[in-house]
Enzyme design. Structure first.
Site, PDB file in Angstrom:
ATOM      1  N   CYS A   1       0.832  -1.209   0.000  1.00  0.00           N
ATOM      2  CA  CYS A   1       0.000   0.000   0.000  1.00  0.00           C
ATOM      3  C   CYS A   1       0.866   1.258   0.000  1.00  0.00           C
ATOM      4  O   CYS A   1       1.302   1.714   1.056  1.00  0.00           O
ATOM      5  CB  CYS A   1      -0.929  -0.026   1.220  1.00  0.00           C
ATOM      6  SG  CYS A   1      -2.054   1.370   1.277  1.00  0.00           S
TER       7      CYS A   1
ATOM      8  N   CYS B   1      -0.551   4.289   1.814  1.00  0.00           N
ATOM      9  CA  CYS B   1      -0.417   4.221   3.281  1.00  0.00           C
ATOM     10  C   CYS B   1       1.024   4.426   3.734  1.00  0.00           C
ATOM     11  O   CYS B   1       1.276   5.115   4.713  1.00  0.00           O
ATOM     12  CB  CYS B   1      -0.858   2.851   3.804  1.00  0.00           C
ATOM     13  SG  CYS B   1      -2.223   2.122   2.930  1.00  0.00           S
ATOM     14  N   ASP B   2       1.958   3.784   3.051  1.00  0.00           N
ATOM     15  CA  ASP B   2       3.321   3.688   3.586  1.00  0.00           C
ATOM     16  C   ASP B   2       4.348   4.549   2.851  1.00  0.00           C
ATOM     17  O   ASP B   2       5.482   4.675   3.316  1.00  0.00           O
ATOM     18  CB  ASP B   2       3.806   2.222   3.528  1.00  0.00           C
ATOM     19  CG  ASP B   2       2.917   1.308   4.348  1.00  0.00           C
ATOM     20  OD1 ASP B   2       2.282   1.816   5.288  1.00  0.00           O
ATOM     21  OD2 ASP B   2       2.850   0.101   4.047  1.00  0.00           O
TER      22      ASP B   2
END
Ligand code: FAD
Ligand code: NAP
Length: 304
Positions: free
Chosen positions: A130, A133-134
Site C-alpha cells: 500500500c 499508506c506507507d
C-alpha cells in the site's frame, strides 16, 4: 430472526453495524478473526480524517468500542454460504445457521503475494502492499515496485514524490496498465524499468529490507540489486468465494453494487474492499458502510 447480519468486522462492516444499530435494528456482526480487518495489519494510518497519525489497531478498537453499547451482537465464525430464501436469507457458518431479513457483505480483499523467500519476514519492515499508506515512510530511498498493471504504475508515480528513485520490475516487456498511466510513467525521470524479470527473493538485515534477487526469465540471469523498500502490486483478490451461486459478482469475483450498496439480490448488500470500485481505503469502506446501514433500515421498514 435478525434484521441484518453483517459479514466481516473491518471498517466497512463496523460502520454498517453502527448505522444499522442506531436505527434500532437487530444486528449481528460476524467476524472470522479479530475485529478491525486490514487495519490490524497497518502500523500507522495517516490519512483518516481527524487523526494526524493513529495506529491501525487503535483505530480498529475505537471503531469497535461503541458497538457493544448499541446492542450489536458480535459473533465469531467464518461464513461459508448465504442462501437467498426470498423474504429472508440464511447465513451458514460452519455448523450454525442464522436467519436474517438482510445481509451486508464486508469481507474485504486480499493483496496477492509473491510467495518468495523474505516476503513475509520483511512485511511492514520495507515490504508493503500500500503506497498510499506507507509511501511517506520511504523518503529519499531507492524503491522497487513489482507488477505491470494499473496499481503498480499508478502507485510508482505516487511514490516518486517521496523516493529518490522508483524502479518498476515487470515479468514481461510490456505493461498491462492503461496507456495514459504508462505515458506518465515513461515521462517521469525518477522512474526506471526492469523488463522480463521476476523477484526471486527479498533480503534485509535484522531491521529492514535492503534488496532483492531478480531473475531475467528470458536469459535466466540472476542478480542482486539494492532497494530501501519493495512495493508489491501483483493483483488483489476479493474475499467472495462464499457467494458462489448467487450471481452477484463480476467475472473476477468483485461484488457489483449500485450507489446504494445493493447487489443484484434484494436484501443483500456489499460494502468496502470486496465491492467493485476504484479506491480501496478505510475512508471509502466507512462511507460504504454508512450507506448500507441506512439502506437496510429502509428495506426492513418497507418489508415489515
Ligand atoms: P477488511 O478490512 O479487509 O475487513 C474484512 C473483514 O472480513 C476481515 O476482518 C476478515 O477477517 C473478515 N472476513 C473475511 N471473510 C470472512 C468470512 N467468510 N466470514 C467472516 N468474516 C470474514 N487504508 C487507508 O485508508 N489508510 C491506510 O493507511 C491503509 N494502510 C493499509 C496498510 C496495509 C498493510 C493494508 C493491507 C491495507 C491498508 N489500507 C489502508 C487499506 C484498508 O485497510 C482497506 O481498504 C480497508 O481495511 C477495507 O476495509 P473492509 O472493511 O472492506 O475490509
Ligand atoms: P492486475 O491488473 O491484475 O495486474 C497485476 C500485475 O501484476 C500484472 O501486470 C501481472 O503481470 C503482474 N503479476 C501477477 N502475478 C505476478 C507474479 N506472481 N509475479 C510478478 N508479476 C505478477 O492488478 P492491479 O494492477 O492491482 O489492478 C486490479 C484492478 O484494479 C484492475 O482491473 C485495474 O484496472 C484496476 N485499477 C484501476 C486503476 C485506475 O483506473 N486508475 C488503478 C488501479 C487499479 P501480467 O501483466 O504479465 O499479467
Amino acid at each position: 430472526m435478525y434484521d441484518t447480519v453483517i459479514i466481516g468486522a473491518g471498517p466497512a462492516g463496523m460502520t454498517a453495524a453502527l448505522y444499522a444499530a442506531r436505527s434500532n435494528l437487530k444486528v449481528a456482526l460476524l467476524e472470522a478473526g479479530i475485529p478491525g480487518g486490514q487495519m490490524n495489519n497497518t502500523v500507522d494510518v495517516e490519512n483518516y480524517p481527524g487523526y494526524a497519525l493513529i495506529s491501525g489497531p487503535e483505530l480498529a478498537e475505537k471503531m469497535f468500542e461503541p458497538l457493544e453499547n448499541l446492542g450489536v451482537e458480535h459473533l465469531f465464525g467464518r461464513v461459508e454460504k448465504i442462501e437467498d430464501k426470498g423474504d429472508f436469507k440464511t447465513v451458514i457458518i460452519e455448523d450454525e445457521e442464522l436467519d436474517t431479513k438482510t445481509v451486508i457483505i464486508a469481507t474485504g480483499a486480499f493483496h496477492r503475494h509473491l510467495d518468495v523467500p523474505g516476503e513475509s519476514e520483511y512485511n511492514s519492515r520495507g515490504v508493503s502492499y500500500c503506497a498510499v499508506c506507507d509511501g511517506a515512510f520511504f523518503r529519499d530511498e531507492d524503491l522497487l515496485v513489482v507488477g505491470g498493471g494499473d496499481s503498480a504504475v499508478e502507485e510508482a508515480i505516487f511514490l516518486t514524490q517521496f523516493a529518490k528513485s522508483v524502479t518498476i520490475v515487470h515479468r514481461r516487456d510490456e505493461l498491462r496498465a492503461q496507456k495514459v498511466l504508462q505515458d506518465r510513467a515513461f515521462a517521469n525521470e525518477k522512474i526506471h524499468f526492469i523488463w522480463d524479470s521476476v523477484v526471486e527473493a527479498i533480503h534485509g538485515d535484522d531491521r529492514k529490507v535492503n534488496g532483492v534477487t531478480l531473475k531475467n526469465i528470458k536469459t535466466g540471469e540472476e542478480r542482486q540489486v539494492d532497494f530501501g523498500g519493495i512495493f508489491i502490486y501483483v493483483g488483489l483478490d476479493p474475499v467472495s468465494d462464499f457467494t458462489a451461486g448467487l450471481g452477484i459478482t463480476d467475472e473476477l469475483g468483485w461484488i457489483v453494487t449500485d450507489d446504494h450498496m445493493k447487489t443484484a439480490i434484494a436484501g443483500i448488500y456489499a460494502v468496502g474492499d470486496v465491492r467493485q470500485k476504484d479506491l480501496r481505503q478505510i475512508t471509502t469502506a466507512v462511507g460504504d458502510g454508512a450507506i448500507a446501514g441506512q439502506e437496510v433500515y429502509k428495506y426492513v421498514t418497507e418489508h415489515s
